[in-house]
Design a protein around this motif. Structure first.
Motif, PDB file in Angstrom:
ATOM      1  N   ARG A   3      -1.453  -0.565  -1.557  1.00  0.00           N
ATOM      2  CA  ARG A   3      -1.429  -1.286  -2.837  1.00  0.00           C
ATOM      3  C   ARG A   3      -2.500  -0.742  -3.779  1.00  0.00           C
ATOM      4  NH1 ARG A   3      -5.592  -4.940  -2.548  1.00  0.00           N
ATOM      5  NH2 ARG A   3      -6.220  -5.469  -0.457  1.00  0.00           N
ATOM      6  N   LEU A   4      -3.534  -0.076  -3.230  1.00  0.00           N
ATOM      7  CA  LEU A   4      -4.608   0.465  -4.060  1.00  0.00           C
ATOM      8  C   LEU A   4      -4.395   1.938  -4.420  1.00  0.00           C
ATOM      9  CD1 LEU A   4      -7.744  -1.082  -2.293  1.00  0.00           C
ATOM     10  CD2 LEU A   4      -6.686  -1.785  -4.438  1.00  0.00           C
ATOM     11  N   PHE A  83      -9.463   3.315   5.974  1.00  0.00           N
ATOM     12  CA  PHE A  83      -9.934   2.037   5.441  1.00  0.00           C
ATOM     13  C   PHE A  83     -10.516   2.331   4.062  1.00  0.00           C
ATOM     14  CE2 PHE A  83     -10.981  -0.800   9.365  1.00  0.00           C
ATOM     15  CZ  PHE A  83      -9.720  -0.563   9.894  1.00  0.00           C
ATOM     16  N   ILE A  84      -9.957   1.692   3.044  1.00  0.00           N
ATOM     17  CA  ILE A  84     -10.507   1.804   1.699  1.00  0.00           C
ATOM     18  C   ILE A  84     -11.682   0.829   1.629  1.00  0.00           C
ATOM     19  CG2 ILE A  84     -10.064   1.624  -0.780  1.00  0.00           C
ATOM     20  CD1 ILE A  84      -8.365   3.772   0.618  1.00  0.00           C
ATOM     21  N   LYS A  90     -17.440  -3.165   2.162  1.00  0.00           N
ATOM     22  CA  LYS A  90     -16.395  -4.170   2.381  1.00  0.00           C
ATOM     23  C   LYS A  90     -15.031  -3.478   2.430  1.00  0.00           C
ATOM     24  CE  LYS A  90     -14.162  -8.188   0.440  1.00  0.00           C
ATOM     25  NZ  LYS A  90     -13.880  -8.923  -0.761  1.00  0.00           N
ATOM     26  N   VAL A  91     -14.218  -3.856   3.426  1.00  0.00           N
ATOM     27  CA  VAL A  91     -12.879  -3.287   3.567  1.00  0.00           C
ATOM     28  C   VAL A  91     -11.965  -3.907   2.519  1.00  0.00           C
ATOM     29  CG1 VAL A  91     -10.905  -2.991   5.108  1.00  0.00           C
ATOM     30  CG2 VAL A  91     -13.236  -2.919   6.046  1.00  0.00           C
ATOM     31  N   LEU A  92     -11.416  -3.066   1.645  1.00  0.00           N
ATOM     32  CA  LEU A  92     -10.503  -3.509   0.604  1.00  0.00           C
ATOM     33  C   LEU A  92      -9.052  -3.415   1.068  1.00  0.00           C
ATOM     34  CD1 LEU A  92     -12.136  -1.731  -2.464  1.00  0.00           C
ATOM     35  CD2 LEU A  92     -12.544  -4.061  -1.620  1.00  0.00           C
ATOM     36  N   GLU A  93      -8.795  -2.431   1.930  1.00  0.00           N
ATOM     37  CA  GLU A  93      -7.430  -2.233   2.430  1.00  0.00           C
ATOM     38  C   GLU A  93      -7.487  -1.370   3.681  1.00  0.00           C
ATOM     39  OE1 GLU A  93      -3.018  -0.971   0.790  1.00  0.00           O
ATOM     40  OE2 GLU A  93      -4.761  -0.380  -0.370  1.00  0.00           O
ATOM     41  N   LYS A  94      -6.610  -1.683   4.642  1.00  0.00           N
ATOM     42  CA  LYS A  94      -6.444  -0.891   5.858  1.00  0.00           C
ATOM     43  C   LYS A  94      -5.097  -0.198   5.764  1.00  0.00           C
ATOM     44  CE  LYS A  94      -8.962  -4.325   8.516  1.00  0.00           C
ATOM     45  NZ  LYS A  94      -8.856  -5.348   9.549  1.00  0.00           N
ATOM     46  N   ILE A  95      -5.091   1.120   5.949  1.00  0.00           N
ATOM     47  CA  ILE A  95      -3.869   1.890   5.800  1.00  0.00           C
ATOM     48  C   ILE A  95      -3.600   2.643   7.091  1.00  0.00           C
ATOM     49  CG2 ILE A  95      -2.672   3.691   4.503  1.00  0.00           C
ATOM     50  CD1 ILE A  95      -4.707   3.129   2.213  1.00  0.00           C
ATOM     51  N   LYS A  96      -2.398   2.467   7.614  1.00  0.00           N
ATOM     52  CA  LYS A  96      -1.968   3.257   8.758  1.00  0.00           C
ATOM     53  C   LYS A  96      -1.008   4.300   8.203  1.00  0.00           C
ATOM     54  CE  LYS A  96      -0.365   3.048  13.425  1.00  0.00           C
ATOM     55  NZ  LYS A  96      -0.062   2.212  14.569  1.00  0.00           N
ATOM     56  N   PRO A  97      -1.523   5.518   7.971  1.00  0.00           N
ATOM     57  CA  PRO A  97      -0.662   6.549   7.325  1.00  0.00           C
ATOM     58  C   PRO A  97       0.535   6.938   8.172  1.00  0.00           C
ATOM     59  CG  PRO A  97      -2.956   7.301   7.546  1.00  0.00           C
ATOM     60  CD  PRO A  97      -2.834   6.007   8.266  1.00  0.00           C
TER      61      PRO A  97
END
Length: 97
Positions: A3-4, A83-84, A90-97
Motif C-alpha cells: 500500500r506504500l 519491512f518498511i 516503527k514498522v509501517l508495512e510488512k511485505i512478503k515479495p
C-alpha cells in the motif's frame, strides 16, 4: 501489493561489506522469527534509524538507494521479507515479495 510502494520506485536500504561482496543488512523480527530487510522510503529516515538496527560495529555500513523490484527479487531469493520502517524504526508495512 504494497500500500506504500507503487510501481518501481527507489527505496533506501543499509548495505554492508562495501567494495566487495556487498549485502543488505538483514534483521530478525522476534515475533514469528522472521528475517527481513529494513527498507525506507526516504534517505533521511534510513540515516536516522541505522543506529537503532542490530549490526556488527566493526563493519562499515552505508545507506544506499535501490529500485524496489530489484530489492524484492533479492529478498525472495534469500528468504527475506521487506519491512518498511520510519526513522524511529516503527514498522509501517510488512511485505512478503
Amino acid at each position: 501489493m504494497s500500500r506504500l510502494i507503487q510501481g518501481n520506485p527507489w527505496v533506501w536500504v543499509v548495505v554492508l561489506n562495501l567494495g566487495g561482496n556487498e549485502q543488505f543488512l538483514g534483521q530478525q523480527y522476534k515475533e514469528g522469527d522472521i528475517s527481513f530487510i529494513p527498507t525506507f522510503l526516504e534517505k533521511e529516515e534510513a540515516l536516522e534509524c541505522v543506529d537503532h538496527l542490530t549490526r556488527d560495529e566493526e563493519k562499515k555500513y552505508e545507506v544506499q538507494a535501490i529500485q524496489y523490484e530489484e530489492l524484492a527479487r533479492d529478498a525472495v531469493e534469500h528468504g527475506f521479507m521487506l519491512f518498511i520502517l520510519n526513522g524511529a524504526g516503527k514498522v509501517l508495512e510488512k511485505i512478503k515479495p
